[in-house]
Design a protein around this motif. Structure first.
Motif, mmCIF file in Angstrom:
data_model
loop_
_atom_site.group_PDB
_atom_site.id
_atom_site.type_symbol
_atom_site.label_atom_id
_atom_site.label_comp_id
_atom_site.label_asym_id
_atom_site.label_seq_id
_atom_site.Cartn_x
_atom_site.Cartn_y
_atom_site.Cartn_z
ATOM 1 N N HIS A 254 0.837 -1.204 0.000
ATOM 2 C CA HIS A 254 0.000 0.000 0.000
ATOM 3 C C HIS A 254 0.874 1.257 0.000
ATOM 4 C CE1 HIS A 254 -3.696 2.304 1.072
ATOM 5 N NE2 HIS A 254 -2.820 3.096 1.669
ATOM 6 N N GLU A 255 1.803 1.312 0.927
ATOM 7 C CA GLU A 255 2.673 2.496 1.026
ATOM 8 C C GLU A 255 3.582 2.587 -0.201
ATOM 9 O OE1 GLU A 255 1.817 4.669 3.116
ATOM 10 O OE2 GLU A 255 0.522 3.329 4.290
ATOM 11 N N CYS A 256 3.977 1.442 -0.720
ATOM 12 C CA CYS A 256 4.780 1.429 -1.943
ATOM 13 C C CYS A 256 4.013 2.116 -3.073
ATOM 14 C CB CYS A 256 5.117 -0.012 -2.329
ATOM 15 S SG CYS A 256 6.034 -0.148 -3.868
ATOM 16 N N GLY A 257 2.704 1.879 -3.153
ATOM 17 C CA GLY A 257 1.880 2.540 -4.176
ATOM 18 C C GLY A 257 1.910 4.056 -4.027
ATOM 19 N N HIS A 258 1.760 4.518 -2.797
ATOM 20 C CA HIS A 258 1.872 5.970 -2.547
ATOM 21 C C HIS A 258 3.256 6.482 -2.960
ATOM 22 C CE1 HIS A 258 -1.887 6.859 -0.519
ATOM 23 N NE2 HIS A 258 -1.710 5.923 0.404
ATOM 24 N N ALA A 259 4.274 5.700 -2.586
ATOM 25 C CA ALA A 259 5.652 6.150 -2.811
ATOM 26 C C ALA A 259 6.024 6.151 -4.294
ATOM 27 C CB ALA A 259 6.617 5.271 -2.024
ATOM 28 N N LEU A 260 5.488 5.177 -5.047
ATOM 29 C CA LEU A 260 5.772 5.158 -6.493
ATOM 30 C C LEU A 260 5.196 6.423 -7.136
ATOM 31 C CD1 LEU A 260 5.077 1.406 -7.360
ATOM 32 C CD2 LEU A 260 7.296 2.562 -7.347
ATOM 33 N N TYR A 261 4.036 6.846 -6.663
ATOM 34 C CA TYR A 261 3.424 8.101 -7.132
ATOM 35 C C TYR A 261 4.386 9.253 -6.851
ATOM 36 C CZ TYR A 261 -0.683 11.260 -7.871
ATOM 37 O OH TYR A 261 -1.579 12.194 -8.332
ATOM 38 N N GLU A 262 4.817 9.366 -5.608
ATOM 39 C CA GLU A 262 5.691 10.481 -5.212
ATOM 40 C C GLU A 262 7.032 10.429 -5.945
ATOM 41 O OE1 GLU A 262 5.256 13.107 -2.987
ATOM 42 O OE2 GLU A 262 3.130 12.588 -2.883
ATOM 43 N N GLN A 263 7.562 9.207 -6.101
ATOM 44 C CA GLN A 263 8.858 9.102 -6.799
ATOM 45 C C GLN A 263 8.721 9.417 -8.286
ATOM 46 O OE1 GLN A 263 10.617 5.210 -5.753
ATOM 47 N NE2 GLN A 263 11.704 6.167 -4.052
ATOM 48 N N GLY A 264 7.483 9.399 -8.787
ATOM 49 C CA GLY A 264 7.263 9.670 -10.208
ATOM 50 C C GLY A 264 6.920 11.118 -10.515
ATOM 51 N N ILE A 265 6.852 11.941 -9.492
ATOM 52 C CA ILE A 265 6.549 13.358 -9.726
ATOM 53 C C ILE A 265 7.795 14.040 -10.304
ATOM 54 C CG2 ILE A 265 6.074 15.536 -8.519
ATOM 55 C CD1 ILE A 265 4.015 13.947 -6.856
ATOM 56 N N PRO A 266 7.634 14.774 -11.410
ATOM 57 C CA PRO A 266 8.807 15.332 -12.093
ATOM 58 C C PRO A 266 9.631 16.238 -11.180
ATOM 59 C CG PRO A 266 6.813 15.643 -13.407
ATOM 60 C CD PRO A 266 6.371 15.137 -12.068
ATOM 61 N N GLU A 267 10.932 16.143 -11.332
ATOM 62 C CA GLU A 267 11.830 16.933 -10.498
ATOM 63 C C GLU A 267 11.523 18.428 -10.604
ATOM 64 O OE1 GLU A 267 15.969 16.018 -10.938
ATOM 65 O OE2 GLU A 267 16.545 17.460 -9.391
ATOM 66 N N GLU A 268 11.162 18.889 -11.823
ATOM 67 C CA GLU A 268 10.923 20.334 -12.001
ATOM 68 C C GLU A 268 9.632 20.805 -11.330
ATOM 69 O OE1 GLU A 268 11.226 18.058 -14.307
ATOM 70 O OE2 GLU A 268 9.829 18.319 -15.979
ATOM 71 N N TYR A 269 8.766 19.879 -10.954
ATOM 72 C CA TYR A 269 7.551 20.258 -10.212
ATOM 73 C C TYR A 269 7.821 20.341 -8.709
ATOM 74 C CZ TYR A 269 4.589 19.179 -14.310
ATOM 75 O OH TYR A 269 3.996 19.150 -15.533
ATOM 76 N N ARG A 270 8.891 19.714 -8.282
ATOM 77 C CA ARG A 270 9.208 19.621 -6.865
ATOM 78 C C ARG A 270 9.411 20.999 -6.253
ATOM 79 N NH1 ARG A 270 7.909 15.372 -3.882
ATOM 80 N NH2 ARG A 270 8.341 13.443 -4.986
ATOM 81 N N GLU A 271 9.139 21.123 -5.002
ATOM 82 C CA GLU A 271 9.276 22.377 -4.246
ATOM 83 C C GLU A 271 8.236 23.410 -4.673
ATOM 84 O OE1 GLU A 271 13.500 23.578 -4.426
ATOM 85 O OE2 GLU A 271 13.710 22.252 -2.713
ATOM 86 N N LEU A 272 7.291 22.997 -5.539
ATOM 87 C CA LEU A 272 6.221 23.892 -5.986
ATOM 88 C C LEU A 272 4.882 23.243 -5.645
ATOM 89 C CD1 LEU A 272 7.753 24.812 -9.450
ATOM 90 C CD2 LEU A 272 7.445 26.379 -7.513
#
Lengths: 491, 491
Positions: A254-272
């Protein structure tokens, strides 16, 4: 636009520190440090909040010149957040925070003693203040819309009310129908499981499912969670129960599913503000997709069983299908967090109906325990022995998170709808799962969902993915097909 | 005064977050997160620095009305820090930071290849900038005083130069003398040690020595360290070497000594500049006291040996005295961090003499490798095979920490001087150690040192404790007495 972005990126680094302070609090912090830790978190949160609502943000926002749809989404999200904050009088905000904290303490005690009366005056206060907040923020048709919007932007109470009755009827009837089927034998799961072996097996699962352990880690905590400390640092926790192997396996997936989502968010979107999941419901769809649709499927266990047996040799004489049936048993149970795929949404509907009625003054806090038990009887035909395993079981109302519960149900519904859309693009998904080829599935999710961050609202996103709005029929078909097999029912 | 204190306390909460970010970086952070982590730390450090040097601090400082000696110490420490910062031009400060970072990278490579030339231009730059900084800050007699003052406030180069020659002569001669003694048999220590057992034994040691594990924790890291995340959260790390049991035992006791100091700092001093150790040297005296004076004594091993044997049963036929002699072997070795109590200070003297000469333009960076090797020959009669085990072995110069090395020596000297003072108050310390009664020793240290925080300067503190200034004779007597026993030499 650059000024606004840099301002937000700067603040997000303080949020990164807050995330680590929270993660540490749940995993490794020495017990005596708790009081001090709360003060550290309080001070830094206050700073981030004040900087966010400062004139600086408003100036940057006004002079910002968006060039892309991402820029526009950033502006929309910041504006929305600022407006919400500005509409709530600081005094009321503070009052609500204190009430939530006290209410949570009272809930803890009340739950221990199964005494709703300890919690009642606090919950009344919280509900009263929540309603005041809603009046300040404003709403069109239903007070509850304002609450829903915190977790599922754009979703209306009306939509939920339209969907739920049919879905509920199906589920209630289906649970009855399963009683005519062949009940899985869960005796095979009884016994002790070495915690270190569970940990190792959890790590095997994470590697199989392409969770990047060089940009994350697995630890243990009382309540499993996923947290993004920063880009390239998305951590998950799981729970190890010596007498229940299901706990660590499915918490991990379950948590892996959440984490795969987060790990797939583009670097350029991060911190925004766009560097986040689209909504709580969409986030939950990703965890449920991997936990239930993949992780509780027969195909998955056909693939993973040899490894599992290596760690827990006692299963060497248990047929994989028997094991699969056992982990998918459907039960009329009292506790939401332990509910199976079929009954889970009934627990959510009950909570949604009660909190929606409460916020709209159709029922009182006083009536809650009674109404809870009546609905449990109606939907699941069971009755809690006491309020601790009834109305007091969840922390959500205690800390004022009204409007959150539907996200869990939406996650389940979205997940099935996403599966249906995925099947149009990927041939023979079942075979891919059976042979451990999870990368194509992940790539599809990355492409269609993860890479979009929070640019689109959840309703836009699900339409883009599946060509239609939220539709619970996919979930109904999925449940019918799968559980007819688990219970060996032929129609 | 309250305004100043509240301002400092607020900032210290951000420093608490920085401490956790650092701790996590050395223990549990996923490897890919390193780059992002550096930026988070950079952003928050910059904020704390800017707030500290802001007009606000100066205003509070000017209007502050100290009522106690603690208040006065706070004002003194803040003023001193502010003045130092104000004297360094921001451009130079930035230049030095960048040079330090680049130099550290170059050092890493140079050490790997044992090639001093890779490091040389960087070290030259760092030394040049360091000298510029010193010129801006100013000094009375010796440039090196300014550097010493960063770690050992008030200590003068003159004092070190007065002490060192006699001490060095004694040590050089004593190492020679030991060669006539009976060499301990270190063969008994050879072999493999289970890491999990080492971890458990380390925890046993911490409990014995009254380290509060509910206000701290033990983890593993490449280089052992102690860090105060906040009050009630003082963590230590140790290093587990499969083939060297001494490593984890003495790293753990060493860090425990630092941590007992931090755990003994009064809560009301916390979050203020006085809520810290008196100096690096005094801090090191606490780690060395527990590691060497207690932890490497025969009395300690008489007490702890049965527990040790329980974890490592292979020692059941080894006499405790043989074990004690083996862990106290004196060797002419090349690496400072692996040096024994007798030779350790010789390694420090060599470094001090070279860096003091360098900063005062008496030698050049170019000459360093040659001079290093000459001194190694003179003091220890050995020669490094290459610069990696010679001049390149320590990171300190690479990141610009000139003036730090003497703290290690001071720690050793202070520790013996403290022991002498303690013996006047506590009867039969050896018997207390032998029976595991460490609480009276700790109470004495708490009362005389820990509870004072950073209110006194180290020279004031050591005078208050022992009635005299730093006096290396206590160390000389301690070494003579102990190692004559280890080497079974009769005078």
């Amino acid at each position: 636009m650059e000024k606004l972005k840099n301002h937000l990126k700067r603040l997000s680094k303080f949020e990164n520190a807050l995330a680590l302070l929270h993660w540490d609090m749940e995993t490794y912090m020495p017990s005596n440090a708790a009081e001090r830790r709360a003060k550290i978190i309080g001070e830094i949160s206050t700073y981030v909040f004040e900087e966010f609502v400062s004139e600086k943000t408003k100036e940057y926002l006004e002079s910002a010149n968006p060039k892309t749809s991402e820029d526009e989404a950033i502006i929309r999200l910041v504006k929305k957040e600022l407006e919400k904050v500005e509409k709530i009088p600081p005094k009321l905000f503070k009052e609500l925070q204190i009430a939530n904290a006290l209410s949570q303490q009272a809930w803890q005690k009340a739950k221990e003693k199964a005494a709703f009366n300890i919690f009642k005056p606090h919950l009344e206060k919280v509900v009263k203040l929540q309603k005041e907040v809603i009046e300040h923020i404003g709403y069109e048709k239903n007070r509850y819309d304002t609450l829903l919007d915190n977790y599922e932007p754009g979703l209306k109470t009306e939509t939920l009310k339209k969907i739920i009755p049919t879905l509920r009827k199906f589920l209630v009837d289906f649970v009855d129908e399963l009683e005519n089927g062949e009940k899985p034998n869960t005796d095979i799961l009884e016994g002790e499981y070495d915690v270190e072996k569970q940990r190792e097996f959890s790590l095997e699962l994470l590697k199989m499912l392409n969770y990047d352990l060089t940009s994350g880690r697995l630890d243990a905590s009382a309540h499993p969670f996923t947290i993004s400390i920063s880009h390239n640092d998305v951590r998950i926790t799981t729970r190890f129960d010596k007498y229940d192997i299901k706990n660590s396996i499915f918490s991990t997936i379950h948590e892996c599913g959440h984490a795969l989502y987060e790990q797939g968010i583009p670097e350029e979107y991060r911190e925004l503000p766009i560097g986040d999941g689209a909504s709580m419901g969409i986030h939950e769809s990703q965890s449920r997709f991997w936990e239930n649709i993949v992780g509780r499927s027969l195909e998955f266990w056909n693939f993973v069983y040899p490894t599992f047996v290596k760690y827990f040799p006692r299963f060497k004489d248990v047929e994989v299908e028997e094991f699969w049936r056992a982990i998918n048993i459907v039960e009329r149970s009292l506790i939401r967090t332990e509910a199976d795929e079929v009954t889970y949404n009934l627990h959510i509907m009950l909570r949604f109906e009660l909190e929606e009625a409460l916020i709209n003054d159709k029922i009182t806090v006083e009536e809650l325990p009674m109404l809870w038990n009546e609905k449990m009887k109606e939907y699941l035909n069971i009755t809690p022995k006491n309020n601790a395993e009834g109305v007091l079981q969840d922390v959500h109302w205690a800390h004022g998170s009204f409007g959150y519960f539907p996200s869990y149900m939406l996650g389940n519904l979205y997940a099935s709808q996403i599966l249906f859309a995925m099947k149009k693009d990927i041939q023979n998904i079942e075979e891919k799962i059976q042979s451990g080829q999870f990368d194509e599935i992940l790539s599809w999710l990355r492409n269609k969902i993860h890479s979009k961050g929070k640019v689109l609202e959840p309703n836009e996103l699900i339409k883009e993915i599946s060509g239609e709005e939220l539709n619970p029929n996919y979930f109904v078909s999925y449940i019918k097909e799968k559980y007819s097999k688990v219970y060996r029912i032929t129609h």
